[in-house]
Scaffold this motif. Structure first.
Motif, short mmCIF file in Angstrom:
data_model
loop_
_atom_site.label_atom_id
_atom_site.label_comp_id
_atom_site.label_asym_id
_atom_site.label_seq_id
_atom_site.Cartn_x
_atom_site.Cartn_y
_atom_site.Cartn_z
N GLN A 42 0.80 -1.22 0.00
CA GLN A 42 0.00 0.00 0.00
C GLN A 42 0.83 1.28 0.00
OE1 GLN A 42 -3.67 0.13 -0.06
NE2 GLN A 42 -3.08 -1.87 -0.84
N TRP B 260 -5.46 -0.71 -4.31
CA TRP B 260 -5.85 0.18 -3.23
C TRP B 260 -6.80 -0.51 -2.26
CZ3 TRP B 260 -4.52 3.98 -0.41
CH2 TRP B 260 -5.42 4.87 0.18
N ARG B 261 -6.40 -0.55 -1.00
CA ARG B 261 -7.19 -1.10 0.10
C ARG B 261 -7.61 -2.54 -0.13
NH1 ARG B 261 -10.96 4.23 1.02
NH2 ARG B 261 -9.36 5.55 1.98
N THR C 81 -7.94 6.88 5.28
CA THR C 81 -9.08 6.24 5.93
C THR C 81 -10.39 6.46 5.21
OG1 THR C 81 -9.54 8.14 7.37
CG2 THR C 81 -7.94 6.50 8.17
#
Length: 361
Positions: free
Chosen positions: A43, A174-175, A350
């Motif tokens: 990440q 991503w994530r 977040t």
């Protein structure tokens, strides 16, 4: 010969690394300009690009990975880098000998009786079916032929050195989480590696590209970044088109004549760098950006924050709160800037607004 002090080198580095002011480059062009981003932590490149680009959409980088325009692979220093597919194809052969040497150096005792060409052929045969495999799966598929060699050694030698391969999505998206599963470069990209990248023409391109992203720099810095032996032939061939400086230690620094070298008094904004960022790791002498006593932070994988262009603390996010541990006292204005930029970082990481930033001294 003009002497460039640490502050002059710092501002040049920040400009080349897209850290002095936000860049309007698209993610693919930024990855290319930076000669790739170190990416063993999947990440981290997202934070690296967020810190550098004016308007960065992480979904765009994920799309580049799934579409094969950028790839995750072992290259510089035998570490995982996020690179454009074009750069991987152009540079891989130039790194082959270094990759072999570094892997074999780790497992020399186990590999003494192994014919590496035979091992590579066996690994390619397994991968020829186009099914992605982990290092362990590939190693176990050939291990009966080399019973005295550990699965770990076989896997790292095959996919870390002998067979040009890429780590496939969802790893690095991503994530998202995903184990490291590999296909050969040619299978994933549908293109072959340029065999000419082993010659000095490719070496000259590497030197030019490194200086554009990291210069002014010494040949020892080129060696530290690439893992190659300083590319002396390429440097010698290029001298007529490069300019030279000295640093405060007396080392010769090479550079492209028209590359940016900003005024040392140019203000530098707060920037948050991810783990193992090449803005720090891409040099033998890192004093332009980090104090010698803190040099080990970047090697250990600490994420760092730049204040006035230099490493001034480390950071991490826990429960939507950014914790910044300062390495020395920060002025009131610096603390304010850290909190303001840190709030934006938390929101990015977040997916929600947050002003919870703690600065610990």
């Amino acid at each position: 010969m003009t002497v460039l002090d640490a502050r002059a080198l710092n501002r040049a580095t920040l400009a080349r690394q897209l850290l002095l002011e936000p860049s309007d480059l698209a993610p693919r062009e930024a990855v290319a300009h930076l000669c790739g981003l170190q990416a063993q932590e999947p990440q981290e490149p997202f934070t690296g690009l967020w810190s550098r680009l004016r308007s960065f959409d992480p979904a765009e980088l994920s799309g580049l990975l799934t579409g094969g325009q950028v790839v995750r692979t072992h290259l510089m220093r035998r570490t995982i880098h996020l690179l454009t597919a074009d750069d991987l194809l152009a540079w891989r052969s130039r790194h082959d000998a270094m990759l072999r040497q570094r892997v074999i150096g780790v497992y020399r005792g186990e590999l003494g009786e192994v014919d590496l060409d035979e091992l590579a052929a066996a690994g390619r045969e397994v991968l020829a079916d186009g099914e992605p495999r982990s290092m362990g799966e590939l190693a176990r598929a050939v291990s009966d032929r080399w019973p005295g060699v550990s699965v770990r050694a076989l896997g790292e030698v095959l996919l870390g050195a002998l067979i040009p391969a890429v780590q496939l999505p969802p790893r690095g998206l991503w994530r998202q989480r995903g184990g490291a599963r590999y296909l050969t470069v040619s299978s994933w990209l549908g293109r072959e590696i340029d065999g000419r990248s082993a010659d000095d023409e490719a070496g000259k391109q590497l030197v030019r590209r490194y200086l554009a992203a990291f210069g002014p720099a010494a040949t020892a810095d080129i060696r530290a970044w690439s893992g190659l032996a300083g590319l002396p032939g390429a440097v010698k061939s290029l001298r007529g088109e490069l300019v030279s400086f000295r640093d405060e230690r007396g080392r010769e620094l090479l550079d492209l004549p028209d590359a940016p070298r900003p005024d040392p008094n140019t203000p530098a904004p707060v920037r948050f760098l991810p783990a193992f960022d090449n803005a720090v790791l891409g040099y033998d002498d890192r004093s332009r950006i980090i104090d010698q006593e803190n040099r080990g932070l970047s090697v250990a994988g600490d994420r760092v924050v730049l204040v006035d262009g230099r490493v001034a603390g480390t950071w991490y996010v826990a429960e939507r709160t950014l914790i910044v541990t300062a390495l020395h006292g920060l002025s009131r204005s610096a603390r304010t800037a850290v909190r303001e930029h840190g709030s934006a970082l938390v929101a990015f990481l977040t997916g929600g607004e947050s002003d919870r930033v703690r600065v610990v001294t």
